[in-house]
Design a protein around this motif. Structure first.
Motif, mmCIF file in Angstrom:
data_model
loop_
_atom_site.group_PDB
_atom_site.id
_atom_site.type_symbol
_atom_site.label_atom_id
_atom_site.label_comp_id
_atom_site.label_asym_id
_atom_site.label_seq_id
_atom_site.Cartn_x
_atom_site.Cartn_y
_atom_site.Cartn_z
ATOM 1 N N LEU A 147 0.832 -1.193 0.000
ATOM 2 C CA LEU A 147 0.000 0.000 0.000
ATOM 3 C C LEU A 147 0.875 1.255 0.000
ATOM 4 O O LEU A 147 0.610 2.228 -0.704
ATOM 5 C CB LEU A 147 -0.864 -0.025 1.266
ATOM 6 C CG LEU A 147 -2.246 0.582 1.233
ATOM 7 C CD1 LEU A 147 -3.074 -0.009 0.124
ATOM 8 C CD2 LEU A 147 -2.933 0.346 2.575
ATOM 9 N N ARG A 148 1.949 1.190 0.793
ATOM 10 C CA ARG A 148 2.834 2.345 0.914
ATOM 11 C C ARG A 148 3.541 2.624 -0.416
ATOM 12 O O ARG A 148 3.702 3.770 -0.823
ATOM 13 C CB ARG A 148 3.876 2.077 2.005
ATOM 14 C CG ARG A 148 4.633 3.303 2.472
ATOM 15 C CD ARG A 148 5.812 2.933 3.363
ATOM 16 N NE ARG A 148 6.790 2.096 2.677
ATOM 17 C CZ ARG A 148 7.683 2.542 1.792
ATOM 18 N NH1 ARG A 148 7.737 3.821 1.502
ATOM 19 N NH2 ARG A 148 8.526 1.710 1.204
ATOM 20 N N GLN A 149 3.939 1.533 -1.084
ATOM 21 C CA GLN A 149 4.656 1.711 -2.355
ATOM 22 C C GLN A 149 3.764 2.334 -3.420
ATOM 23 O O GLN A 149 4.225 3.082 -4.264
ATOM 24 C CB GLN A 149 5.191 0.363 -2.847
ATOM 25 C CG GLN A 149 6.475 -0.021 -2.131
ATOM 26 C CD GLN A 149 7.030 -1.337 -2.624
ATOM 27 O OE1 GLN A 149 6.452 -1.964 -3.496
ATOM 28 N NE2 GLN A 149 8.144 -1.742 -2.052
ATOM 29 N N ALA A 150 2.482 1.973 -3.388
ATOM 30 C CA ALA A 150 1.549 2.606 -4.330
ATOM 31 C C ALA A 150 1.515 4.110 -4.056
ATOM 32 O O ALA A 150 1.231 4.911 -4.935
ATOM 33 C CB ALA A 150 0.160 2.002 -4.189
ATOM 34 N N GLY A 151 1.835 4.476 -2.797
ATOM 35 C CA GLY A 151 1.999 5.868 -2.407
ATOM 36 C C GLY A 151 0.778 6.690 -2.756
ATOM 37 O O GLY A 151 -0.342 6.223 -2.679
ATOM 38 N N GLY A 152 1.016 7.916 -3.147
ATOM 39 C CA GLY A 152 -0.111 8.767 -3.497
ATOM 40 C C GLY A 152 -0.559 8.554 -4.930
ATOM 41 O O GLY A 152 -1.408 9.286 -5.417
ATOM 42 N N ARG A 153 0.001 7.581 -5.603
ATOM 43 C CA ARG A 153 -0.327 7.434 -7.014
ATOM 44 C C ARG A 153 -1.720 6.846 -7.197
ATOM 45 O O ARG A 153 -2.143 5.970 -6.448
ATOM 46 C CB ARG A 153 0.708 6.546 -7.711
ATOM 47 C CG ARG A 153 2.089 7.165 -7.738
ATOM 48 C CD ARG A 153 3.044 6.391 -8.630
ATOM 49 N NE ARG A 153 2.912 6.724 -10.028
ATOM 50 C CZ ARG A 153 3.487 7.764 -10.608
ATOM 51 N NH1 ARG A 153 4.213 8.592 -9.895
ATOM 52 N NH2 ARG A 153 3.334 7.982 -11.882
ATOM 53 N N VAL A 154 -2.397 7.347 -8.198
ATOM 54 C CA VAL A 154 -3.723 6.828 -8.519
ATOM 55 C C VAL A 154 -3.684 6.325 -9.960
ATOM 56 O O VAL A 154 -2.754 6.620 -10.708
ATOM 57 C CB VAL A 154 -4.808 7.914 -8.387
ATOM 58 C CG1 VAL A 154 -4.881 8.413 -6.959
ATOM 59 C CG2 VAL A 154 -4.544 9.060 -9.351
ATOM 60 N N HIS A 155 -4.675 5.560 -10.338
ATOM 61 C CA HIS A 155 -4.688 5.105 -11.726
ATOM 62 C C HIS A 155 -5.163 6.230 -12.651
ATOM 63 O O HIS A 155 -5.762 7.206 -12.207
ATOM 64 C CB HIS A 155 -5.484 3.816 -11.891
ATOM 65 C CG HIS A 155 -6.948 3.911 -11.604
ATOM 66 N ND1 HIS A 155 -7.816 4.597 -12.419
ATOM 67 C CD2 HIS A 155 -7.696 3.406 -10.607
ATOM 68 C CE1 HIS A 155 -9.035 4.495 -11.935
ATOM 69 N NE2 HIS A 155 -8.991 3.788 -10.826
ATOM 70 N N LEU A 156 -4.870 6.048 -13.929
ATOM 71 C CA LEU A 156 -5.088 7.118 -14.898
ATOM 72 C C LEU A 156 -6.549 7.557 -14.973
ATOM 73 O O LEU A 156 -6.822 8.729 -15.239
ATOM 74 C CB LEU A 156 -4.582 6.667 -16.279
ATOM 75 C CG LEU A 156 -4.709 7.677 -17.411
ATOM 76 C CD1 LEU A 156 -3.935 8.952 -17.109
ATOM 77 C CD2 LEU A 156 -4.225 7.066 -18.735
ATOM 78 N N GLY A 157 -7.475 6.649 -14.720
ATOM 79 C CA GLY A 157 -8.888 7.011 -14.808
ATOM 80 C C GLY A 157 -9.241 8.121 -13.826
ATOM 81 O O GLY A 157 -9.924 9.090 -14.177
ATOM 82 N N VAL A 158 -8.763 7.989 -12.605
ATOM 83 C CA VAL A 158 -9.006 8.990 -11.577
ATOM 84 C C VAL A 158 -8.319 10.300 -11.956
ATOM 85 O O VAL A 158 -8.910 11.381 -11.876
ATOM 86 C CB VAL A 158 -8.470 8.488 -10.209
ATOM 87 C CG1 VAL A 158 -8.499 9.605 -9.179
ATOM 88 C CG2 VAL A 158 -9.273 7.286 -9.732
#
Length: 561
Positions: A147-158
DNA sequence: GCCGTTTTCGGCCCGACTGTTTTCAGTCG
């Protein structure tokens, strides 16, 4: 499709989560989830129509929705928010941690976020706690790290949705999105918007309803954090250096470094203000003239990752990338016969409005037991599709199915049944943690099945929620190429699967691709554009993509000619 | 909480897997 639908759906989903955590009845929880899904996938703007017309929405939920639309919340949600801290809900995003154990950890140990969970495990505070053994601790730690590695990144749709809202809110002479959104990167950390306009635009931007916090505010750049937690940077650029600014802020950083190295060798300088020789401007107004000055054609943003695109451009060998306009149909879609929400006729009508030359309906098959599919139902659907066909002379309707690839690579139904489908998409839906060799054999076996046309969402990743499965992808790609099995680019933005780096590798093996929406509702059909982004990042041309082909050629590929 | 020629109550997509347990609860698709 209005934003209101997504906001209402998010609120109902949050309510369902909190309700489940606080011991709410499981069937009622499901009602909220179902209503959220139905509203998110409803083709009309929910704030403009009677929400009671949406299937799955009754009187009680309609009241909550109406209250939400009028004031941005509803009482029951406010109450539960007061009871359960935001971080406790985030706990349920840790894989293997659901609502029951999350609320237990909060109430018994005061653990109120994924970070606090990791700290508690590190401090040995879970030792001896009922229901949490050594294996659980290990899995939870791994989950928190993921979860931490995903960090603040969101997928392109969002990110794309937010970028488009920001652009629409800015009355500028010129405004566009740069950065990783423009490059159609599958995940996005922050959003870069460039604009030409008066200085007052900055103040206008800061006052927008989506702004939660102003992080930095100057004459040329304003950074804000939105209510969704994303950082958006707005830069005012001089009209004359629009192209240079777009080039610079689109990146990637590595691509720009490569270009600047070329400039340095010629004694030039490339910045966000232009391409210069001393004080002389060589190019600045358009990206095209900048690339041209460097001896190459304009490079499409999805290629700008310094993975060979500059060299290819200099040789005049950039791929003629597949575009959304090239796609003539969709080969992976669902209806309410299984887990979609729209009836067959609605999906087909929506596909026709998109001008498709062909359209496949691919509901799930019996091995995914929860979908309750039977051969009778499939055959009934085939008959219904045949009845619809005359109404759509310009669009060939294909009856397909999404098969389940079992742990051993076998799929639903015997060969003679499979032979009756126009197109089959076979996908992995369980047993995600098989060892690499087993997983590889599983995919190879599916490719070798003569009745399997497409491997659906091959890595099964869900961005920010589920890691891709582990397989020897080169072996899988070789098998797909050898057997003439296409690999899917599932366009759903939280899937984006195959990921673009694997797309490019697969292409080198001679694999063909199918860019599919995997729609479960009418609005999802529009997600195809995200799949095109993945394909472009994977250097695909229309020749590589089977649903960019004319219907006759597609049918020949499917052995249905 | 929703839904209905199986309708105003009593159902609700169901089964597998995991880690923990000693018979099962929680999680997931």
């Amino acid at each position: 499709m209005g934003r209101a639908n997504d906001e209402v759906a998010a609120a109902l989903t949050e309510y369902a989560d909190l309700f489940a955590m606080t011991g709410g009845d499981a069937f009622r929880v499901r009602s909220y989830q179902k209503a959220a899904k139905a509203i998110a996938g409803h083709p009309e703007d929910i704030s403009q129509v009677n929400v009671r017309r949406v299937p799955g929405v009754g009187e009680a939920i309609a009241k909550k929705v109406e209250e939400f639309l009028s004031r941005g919340g509803f009482r029951q949600l406010d109450d539960l928010r007061a009871e359960v801290p935001e971080g406790v809900r985030r706990l349920t995003r840790v894989p293997s941690l659901g609502p029951k154990r999350a609320i237990f950890l909060y109430r018994e140990l005061g653990i109120d976020s994924p970070e606090a969970l990791a700290a508690a495990i590190g401090a040995g505070r879970l030792a001896g706690v009922r229901g949490f053994g050594a294996k659980s601790e290990e899995n939870l730690l791994k989950g928190v790290e993921q979860l931490r590695q995903a960090g603040g990144r969101v997928h392109l749709g969002v990110a794309m949705d937010l970028a488009e809202r920001v652009i629409a809110s800015l009355p500028a002479e010129r405004v566009a999105c740069a950065g990783s959104v423009r490059r159609m990167k599958e995940t996005v950390g922050d959003i870069d918007i460039l604009a030409v306009g008066p200085p007052s635009l900055m103040e206008h931007f800061r006052r927008q309803p989506y702004v939660a916090e102003v992080i930095a505010s100057g004459e040329r750049k304003t950074s804000v954090r939105t209510r969704e937690g994303m950082q958006v940077d707005l830069r005012l650029v001089p009209a004359g250096s629009w192209g240079a600014a777009m080039q610079y802020f689109t990146g990637s950083k590595e691509h720009n470094v490569r270009l600047r190295e070329m400039c340095v060798k010629r004694g030039w300088k490339l910045s966000e203000y232009g391409l210069f020789e001393g004080d002389r401007v060589i190019a600045a107004a358009t990206e095209e003239e900048i690339y041209q000055a460097l001896g190459m054609p304009w490079i499409p943003p999805p290629l700008r990752e310094d993975t060979g695109e500059v060299a290819a451009a200099l040789r005049g060998e950039l791929p003629d990338l597949v575009t959304l306009d090239d796609l003539r149909g969709d080969l992976h879609t669902h209806t309410n016969l299984t887990d979609g929400i729209a009836p067959l006729a609605d999906m087909v009508a929506a596909a026709a409005r998109l001008g498709y030359a062909y359209y496949a309906v691919t509901d799930h098959a019996p091995d995914l037991v929860m979908q309750r599919m039977t051969l009778d139902k499939a055959l009934e659907q085939r008959a219904a599709l045949a009845e619809l066909q005359p109404a759509y002379p310009g669009m060939r309707l294909l009856h397909g199915t999404e098969l389940n690839i079992g742990p051993d690579g076998a799929v639903d139904w015997p060969a003679e049944v499979l032979a009756g489908f126009d197109v089959t998409v076979a996908s992995v839906h369980s047993h995600f943690t098989q060892p690499r060799a087993e997983m590889t054999r599983r995919f190879v076996a599916a490719c070798e099945n003569p009745h399997v046309h497409v491997i659906g969402h091959p890595t099964t990743r869900k961005i920010g929620r589920r890691e891709p499965v582990d397989a020897d992808w080169d072996a899988v790609f070789a098998a797909a190429a050898r057997t003439g099995t296409a690999l899917e680019i599932d366009a759903y933005p939280d899937r984006a699967d195959l990921p673009s780096d694997l797309v490019r590798r697969a292409r080198h093996h001679g694999v063909k691709f199918s860019i599919d929406s995997d729609s479960h509702a009418v609005p999802h059909l529009a997600n195809l554009r995200f799949g095109v982004g993945v394909a472009q990042r994977g250097w695909l041309t229309a020749e590589d993509v089977i649903n960019a082909w004319p219907v006759e050629r597609l049918l020949a590929f499917l052995n249905r000619a």
